[in-house]
Design an enzyme around this catalytic site. Structure first.
Site, PDB file in Angstrom:
ATOM      1  N   THR A   1       1.546  -4.322   4.345  1.00  0.00           N
ATOM      2  CA  THR A   1       1.413  -4.654   5.765  1.00  0.00           C
ATOM      3  C   THR A   1       0.798  -6.038   5.990  1.00  0.00           C
ATOM      4  OG1 THR A   1      -0.758  -3.609   5.866  1.00  0.00           O
ATOM      5  CG2 THR A   1       1.143  -2.233   6.409  1.00  0.00           C
ATOM      6  N   ASP A   2       0.136  -6.581   4.963  1.00  0.00           N
ATOM      7  CA  ASP A   2      -0.559  -7.860   5.169  1.00  0.00           C
ATOM      8  C   ASP A   2       0.379  -8.956   5.676  1.00  0.00           C
ATOM      9  OD1 ASP A   2      -2.804  -6.596   4.277  1.00  0.00           O
ATOM     10  OD2 ASP A   2      -3.029  -7.749   2.427  1.00  0.00           O
TER      11      ASP A   2
ATOM     12  N   SER B   1       1.901  -7.773  -0.841  1.00  0.00           N
ATOM     13  CA  SER B   1       2.764  -8.544   0.056  1.00  0.00           C
ATOM     14  C   SER B   1       2.482 -10.045   0.142  1.00  0.00           C
ATOM     15  CB  SER B   1       2.804  -7.911   1.445  1.00  0.00           C
ATOM     16  OG  SER B   1       1.606  -8.107   2.131  1.00  0.00           O
TER      17      SER B   1
ATOM     18  N   THR C   1       0.812  -1.227   0.000  1.00  0.00           N
ATOM     19  CA  THR C   1       0.000   0.000   0.000  1.00  0.00           C
ATOM     20  C   THR C   1       0.837   1.265   0.000  1.00  0.00           C
ATOM     21  OG1 THR C   1      -1.826  -1.092   1.109  1.00  0.00           O
ATOM     22  CG2 THR C   1      -1.697   1.269   1.405  1.00  0.00           C
TER      23      THR C   1
HETATM   24  N1  ASP Z   1      -3.209  -4.058   2.415  1.00  0.00           N
HETATM   25  C1  ASP Z   1      -1.871  -4.286   2.085  1.00  0.00           C
HETATM   26  C2  ASP Z   1      -0.942  -3.246   2.659  1.00  0.00           C
HETATM   27  O1  ASP Z   1      -1.226  -2.800   3.720  1.00  0.00           O
HETATM   28  C3  ASP Z   1      -1.519  -4.723   0.742  1.00  0.00           C
HETATM   29  C4  ASP Z   1      -0.275  -5.545   0.871  1.00  0.00           C
HETATM   30  O2  ASP Z   1      -0.025  -6.111   1.928  1.00  0.00           O
HETATM   31  O3  ASP Z   1       0.485  -5.578  -0.093  1.00  0.00           O
HETATM   32  O4  ASP Z   1       0.062  -2.875   2.131  1.00  0.00           O
END
Ligand code: ASP
Length: 333
Positions: A89-90, A57, A13
């Site tokens: 963050t995932d 991720s 993100t």
């Molecule tokens: N929702 C995710 C983020 O917080 C997408 C990911 O993990 O790539 O980055």
């Protein structure tokens, strides 16, 4: 002369920009663009930016992270003071845990990301990136290993968990709490985790596979048998409570444990697995009798990674048992 910090971007993100479709944002920002969005960085460090991968991720692989670990150690050997990795963050808790095991140098590695993308009001990426660089520069951060900095808090890779889908305060550390925070442009570290628990980088090309299965009431062991037939090399089950499964699963789990390492963790994600409290079919004492390995406090997500890294290095059952036991007793028994 300002200290050098290497920033590797892997996507996520924090690196996503204006929607090209009406379905949402997508990957668009290089590492250089992330740095350029935070002009204050130029006052504190000489930044070397590298777009290492550009992925959501969940698509990051263990091989990507092994390559990253090699690159990070090279940068440290070349005199860089600290390293920052930006990613989605995932799975940040997973990447950080793996890099924590694989990087040899004692200098700080700090992961960060964003919960709010750059097109939203109040995106958190720039502040998180600035705080991550401050942490990477902090003398007291040496020897701690890999950290995750989000929402003004500093977490040790081994404890951090993502516990909310959208909140900027999604990250928490269990069972031991955050190890520090950011205050007035300083990274304040107040706790140092025990031993680093390093694992050697493997040279395996075709890695083993470890499946993690979540357990609920009224389940049978069909998936456990299917996983064995599918050729998995290891299994982690997220058992209920302190390490309990329905009676109907116990035979399949026992069968699996005679063929591959099977670790039981708790689906609660908090607290330690039990070993000697309950005596009923499917209780922790039954699982131990059937040859399963307790995860201790590590939790299912990180237990799967630990098992994967150990298997990638050809570890046998004894070594695997000892490794999980050592995590549970970081200061020895
Ligand atoms: N929702 C995710 C983020 O917080 C997408 C990911 O993990 O790539 O980055």
């Amino acid at each position: 002369m300002l200290p050098r910090v290497s920033v590797f971007s892997l996507g996520g993100t924090i690196a996503m920009g204006a929607a090209t479709s009406d379905k949402g944002v997508s990957l668009s920002h290089s590492a250089e663009m992330l740095i350029a969005a935070v002009p204050k960085l130029a006052d504190i460090a000489e930044i070397e930016a590298q777009s290492f991968r550009q992925l959501p991720s969940p698509d990051i692989t263990i091989s990507d992270l092994e390559a990253l670990a090699r690159e990070i150690d090279k940068r440290f050997a070349d005199g860089v003071r600290g390293v920052v990795v930006t990613q989605g963050t995932d799975t940040i808790e997973e990447s950080a845990f793996i890099i924590d095991r694989l990087v040899k140098d004692n200098a700080p590695v700090v992961f960060t990301g964003a919960m709010r993308n750059p097109t939203m009001p109040g995106p958190d990426g720039p502040a998180n990136l600035y705080h991550a660089v401050l942490t990477a520069l902090e003398q007291q951060a040496r020897g701690i290993g890999t950290m995750v900095v989000m929402n003004d808090e500093i977490h040790a890779a081994r404890y951090v968990q993502k516990l909310h889908t959208t909140s900027p305060a999604a990250f928490h550390s269990y069972p031991a709490g955050a190890i520090g925070w950011i205050i007035e442009n300083q990274a304040r570290i107040v706790t140092r985790p025990a031993s680093r628990f390093p694992i050697a980088l493997s040279t395996a090309h075709h890695g083993p596979r470890v499946v993690r299965l979540a357990v609920g009431l009224d389940e049978d062991g069909a998936l456990v048998d299917l996983a064995l037939r599918a050729g998995y090399d290891g299994m982690v089950i997220d058992a209920t409570g302190g390490g309990h499964v329905p009676k109907a699963m116990t035979e399949a789990l026992g069968r699996a444990a005679t063929r591959i390492p099977v670790v039981y963790a708790s689906r609660t994600r908090h607290g330690e697995t039990m070993q000697s409290t309950y005596d009923f079919p499917g209780a922790e004492t039954d699982l131990l009798d059937r040859g399963l390995i307790p995860a201790g406090w590590l939790g299912g997500i990180k237990s799967r990674l630990l098992l994967l890294l150990l298997l990638r290095n050809g570890a046998g059952e004894d070594e695997i048992r000892q490794a999980f036991d050592a995590w549970c007793h970081p200061f020895g028994r």
